[in-house]
Scaffold this active site. Structure first.
Site, PDB file in Angstrom:
ATOM      1  N   GLU A   1       0.843  -1.195   0.000  1.00  0.00           N
ATOM      2  CA  GLU A   1       0.000   0.000   0.000  1.00  0.00           C
ATOM      3  C   GLU A   1       0.882   1.250   0.000  1.00  0.00           C
ATOM      4  O   GLU A   1       1.955   1.259   0.616  1.00  0.00           O
ATOM      5  CB  GLU A   1      -0.883   0.032   1.248  1.00  0.00           C
ATOM      6  CG  GLU A   1      -1.857  -1.125   1.341  1.00  0.00           C
ATOM      7  CD  GLU A   1      -2.472  -1.264   2.725  1.00  0.00           C
ATOM      8  OE1 GLU A   1      -3.695  -1.378   2.806  1.00  0.00           O
ATOM      9  OE2 GLU A   1      -1.703  -1.272   3.711  1.00  0.00           O
TER      10      GLU A   1
ATOM     11  N   LYS B   1       2.407   4.498   1.195  1.00  0.00           N
ATOM     12  CA  LYS B   1       2.591   5.002   2.558  1.00  0.00           C
ATOM     13  C   LYS B   1       2.112   6.455   2.602  1.00  0.00           C
ATOM     14  O   LYS B   1       2.819   7.372   2.198  1.00  0.00           O
ATOM     15  CB  LYS B   1       4.048   4.897   2.986  1.00  0.00           C
ATOM     16  CG  LYS B   1       4.261   5.243   4.457  1.00  0.00           C
ATOM     17  CD  LYS B   1       5.702   5.019   4.864  1.00  0.00           C
ATOM     18  CE  LYS B   1       5.856   5.318   6.350  1.00  0.00           C
ATOM     19  NZ  LYS B   1       5.551   6.726   6.693  1.00  0.00           N
TER      20      LYS B   1
ATOM     21  N   ASP C   1       1.271  10.053   3.818  1.00  0.00           N
ATOM     22  CA  ASP C   1       1.979  10.947   4.727  1.00  0.00           C
ATOM     23  C   ASP C   1       0.968  11.787   5.499  1.00  0.00           C
ATOM     24  O   ASP C   1       0.674  12.934   5.164  1.00  0.00           O
ATOM     25  CB  ASP C   1       2.927  11.845   3.928  1.00  0.00           C
ATOM     26  CG  ASP C   1       3.922  12.568   4.825  1.00  0.00           C
ATOM     27  OD1 ASP C   1       4.007  12.218   6.016  1.00  0.00           O
ATOM     28  OD2 ASP C   1       4.609  13.481   4.336  1.00  0.00           O
TER      29      ASP C   1
ATOM     30  N   TYR D   1      -6.460   0.993   7.082  1.00  0.00           N
ATOM     31  CA  TYR D   1      -5.645  -0.160   6.691  1.00  0.00           C
ATOM     32  C   TYR D   1      -5.500  -1.196   7.804  1.00  0.00           C
ATOM     33  O   TYR D   1      -4.864  -2.228   7.599  1.00  0.00           O
ATOM     34  CB  TYR D   1      -4.248   0.295   6.239  1.00  0.00           C
ATOM     35  CG  TYR D   1      -3.598   1.327   7.136  1.00  0.00           C
ATOM     36  CD1 TYR D   1      -3.164   1.026   8.419  1.00  0.00           C
ATOM     37  CD2 TYR D   1      -3.417   2.630   6.678  1.00  0.00           C
ATOM     38  CE1 TYR D   1      -2.576   1.976   9.224  1.00  0.00           C
ATOM     39  CE2 TYR D   1      -2.820   3.595   7.476  1.00  0.00           C
ATOM     40  CZ  TYR D   1      -2.395   3.262   8.749  1.00  0.00           C
ATOM     41  OH  TYR D   1      -1.815   4.212   9.544  1.00  0.00           O
TER      42      TYR D   1
ATOM     43  N   LYS E   1      10.800   3.376   2.224  1.00  0.00           N
ATOM     44  CA  LYS E   1      10.656   4.814   1.988  1.00  0.00           C
ATOM     45  C   LYS E   1      11.379   5.254   0.720  1.00  0.00           C
ATOM     46  O   LYS E   1      12.379   4.647   0.317  1.00  0.00           O
ATOM     47  CB  LYS E   1      11.161   5.598   3.196  1.00  0.00           C
ATOM     48  CG  LYS E   1      10.370   5.317   4.477  1.00  0.00           C
ATOM     49  CD  LYS E   1      10.733   6.278   5.567  1.00  0.00           C
ATOM     50  CE  LYS E   1       9.632   7.270   5.813  1.00  0.00           C
ATOM     51  NZ  LYS E   1       9.909   8.165   6.938  1.00  0.00           N
TER      52      LYS E   1
ATOM     53  N   CYS F   1      46.541  31.325  -1.855  1.00  0.00           N
ATOM     54  CA  CYS F   1      45.918  30.278  -2.668  1.00  0.00           C
ATOM     55  C   CYS F   1      46.399  28.898  -2.220  1.00  0.00           C
ATOM     56  O   CYS F   1      47.612  28.675  -2.097  1.00  0.00           O
ATOM     57  CB  CYS F   1      46.266  30.493  -4.141  1.00  0.00           C
ATOM     58  SG  CYS F   1      45.680  29.171  -5.224  1.00  0.00           S
TER      59      CYS F   1
ATOM     60  N   CYS G   1      48.633  27.449  -5.467  1.00  0.00           N
ATOM     61  CA  CYS G   1      49.920  28.018  -5.883  1.00  0.00           C
ATOM     62  C   CYS G   1      50.598  28.875  -4.819  1.00  0.00           C
ATOM     63  O   CYS G   1      51.760  29.276  -4.978  1.00  0.00           O
ATOM     64  CB  CYS G   1      49.739  28.832  -7.168  1.00  0.00           C
ATOM     65  SG  CYS G   1      48.791  30.366  -6.926  1.00  0.00           S
TER      66      CYS G   1
ATOM     67  N   CYS H   1      42.181  34.037  -6.271  1.00  0.00           N
ATOM     68  CA  CYS H   1      43.638  33.920  -6.396  1.00  0.00           C
ATOM     69  C   CYS H   1      44.103  34.947  -7.428  1.00  0.00           C
ATOM     70  O   CYS H   1      43.513  35.072  -8.508  1.00  0.00           O
ATOM     71  CB  CYS H   1      44.015  32.508  -6.840  1.00  0.00           C
ATOM     72  SG  CYS H   1      45.754  32.318  -7.295  1.00  0.00           S
TER      73      CYS H   1
ATOM     74  N   CYS I   1      48.087  30.330 -12.080  1.00  0.00           N
ATOM     75  CA  CYS I   1      47.812  29.293 -11.075  1.00  0.00           C
ATOM     76  C   CYS I   1      47.365  28.014 -11.782  1.00  0.00           C
ATOM     77  O   CYS I   1      46.489  28.046 -12.656  1.00  0.00           O
ATOM     78  CB  CYS I   1      46.725  29.779 -10.123  1.00  0.00           C
ATOM     79  SG  CYS I   1      46.143  28.519  -8.968  1.00  0.00           S
TER      80      CYS I   1
END
Length: 479
Positions: A114, A116, A118, A223, A312, A406, A409, A424, A429
């Site tokens: 069935e 589920k 909520d 149910y 779920k 950085c 570098c 940077c 770099c």
């Protein structure tokens, strides 16, 4: 994790889960998503399984339901209410079948599945076919008497088709269209909107004025048929559902008999695809062994029935821990902080990294190394940190500072006035050059087939390219 570390983490989890459960189930206050709560509870279950001597009788994993609010009369259930164990994958589904198969060796098992729903679990008593009382699940032993609001729900019969005495249970929910209409009315009146249909349904059922509940278009689907004086001798759960329908009780509208686990998995995937088109919210599939004789043989644990389980849908949010924060350098020199996470499943895939965007975002959300955080996939693709659960802090967390040099570098980094991003300053770099070249050959730019990230890194490593123009000077021998 050492036993002492586990003990601290377990206590934190228990305290916060109890608090969130009270806010969610009693106060109808949605301070955290259900998916994130499930994730925290799952972590607690796993830690208690790893350290069983740390389990205590008052742990949230050792009880069913929630504390009563005290606003309504507390009434003992005729039949104690159990909660369902959750699973989240096909592998866990197979493990469950292996466990229950041992309890009925050599027997074939078929299932009744069935959707589920909520919503809010409600139990109703009928005496001689007449509606007498409606109770919330409460703590599983006793519930709150909410008869005055539940009896206003239009699809619940006040008189059954047969003059039977019975206890039945189901889910009260608010259909999606009705939820949107309710929030429109709330806005028009200048009142707070409900976070989701489940909270709206729970808040409606707990209204003191039944007239308020009557105008909100709740629905209930049944149910469970428990204590009763019916003469029917039922052999399957499917027959029990048919009996509920015969009595005039609306049953779960999306259900299917499944001969085996392959059929269960197929139904689950089909339902997951249709989820967004349904007139009400669902969060998974409830799978029940169809044979009542097999159900009896499998029995119950202290907390859950062994013969049924909640499969779920993949969590859209989950909780995890920030183990570290690293900094990436992009093609424009932008420094982006990235959370290194304890791996967790979100929307069906394992996530171990999530962008934190920039230092202002880290400060705004107050994200620290060691924090327990809620994550989600933005647009179901890019993982991001939603919030830090600051109540989970132990004092060992570390505040993160963006580097002024950085990390690739070593050059100076600069954040210009009016910008959120630190960059940077070295145009040569390695990271900037690499990312720039990868962008150049990508599908969004030149779309050079076969020239992927790994090959770009190799060409840079062997000094065969340093800018996009060099790509067009490559020879077969170079490659």
């Amino acid at each position: 994790m050492t036993k002492e570390e586990a003990k601290i983490r377990i206590e934190k989890l228990r305290t916060e889960i109890r608090k969130w459960n009270y806010e969610y189930f009693v106060l109808d206050n949605n301070t955290l998503s259900e998916a994130a709560r499930d994730s925290l509870k799952k972590e607690l279950v796993e830690l208690e399984e790893q350290f069983p001597d740390l389990i205590t009788p008052d742990s949230p994993t050792q009880r069913v339901g929630s504390v009563l609010s005290g606003r309504f009369a507390s009434v003992q259930h005729k039949t104690a209410k159990k909660s369902l164990a959750d699973i989240f994958s096909e592998a866990e589904l197979i493990d469950w079948q292996v466990r229950i198969q041992k309890l009925v060796p050599g027997q074939e098992i078929s299932y009744y599945c069935e959707a589920k729903l909520d919503g809010l679990n409600i139990t109703i008593w009928y005496e001689d076919g007449k509606f007498v009382r409606a109770l919330t699940r409460g703590n599983g032993v006793a519930g709150e008497d909410v008869s005055h609001t539940v009896r206003t729900i239009q699809n619940i019969p006040l008189i059954l088709n047969e003059a039977v005495t019975c206890e039945v249970s189901g889910e009260v929910l608010l259909p999606s269209l009705s939820f949107r209409a309710l929030n429109e009315r709330q806005r028009a009146l200048g009142l707070a909107e409900f976070a989701n249909p489940r909270n709206a349904a729970a808040g409606t059922v707990r209204q003191l004025d039944p007239a308020v509940a009557a105008e909100r278009d709740l629905a209930m689907y049944f149910y469970a048929l428990e204590e009763n004086n019916l003469p029917d001798r039922l052999e399957t759960y499917e027959q029990k559902v048919a009996l509920l329908k015969r009595l005039g009780l609306p049953i779960t509208p999306i259900a299917q008999k499944c001969a085996d686990l392959d059929a269960v998995q197929e139904f689950y995937l089909e339902l997951q695809k249709k989820r967004g088109d349904l007139p009400f919210e669902i969060d998974g599939l409830v799978i029940k062994v169809d044979s009542l004789e097999q159900q009896n043989a499998m029995g119950m644990t202290a907390k859950t029935p062994r013969f049924m389980i909640a499969y779920k849908f993949p969590a859209e949010q989950a909780s995890t821990v920030v183990q570290d924060i690293e900094v990436q350098v992009g093609r424009t020199g932008a420094l982006t902080p990235v959370a290194i996470l304890r791996p967790v499943s979100v929307s069906g895939s394992t996530v171990s990294r999530a962008t934190l965007h920039n230092e202002d975002e880290i400060a705004r959300k107050d994200i620290r190394i060691g924090d327990t955080v809620v994550i989600q996939k933005a647009g179901d693709v890019i993982p991001e940190v939603v919030e830090s659960l600051q109540e989970m802090r132990t004092g060992q967390e570390k505040i993160f500072q963006m580097p002024h040099t950085c990390p690739i570098c070593g050059a100076e980094t600069l954040r210009k006035e009016g910008e959120a991003v630190r960059r940077c300053q070295n145009k040569n770099c390695y990271s900037q050059v690499s990312e720039s070249l990868k962008h150049f050959v990508s599908r969004q730019a030149f779309d050079i087939d076969g020239l992927g990230d790994k090959l770009i890194d190799q060409l840079l490593e062997y000094d065969l390219i340093s800018n996009p123009a060099d790509i067009f000077t490559l020879t077969a021998g170079d490659l």
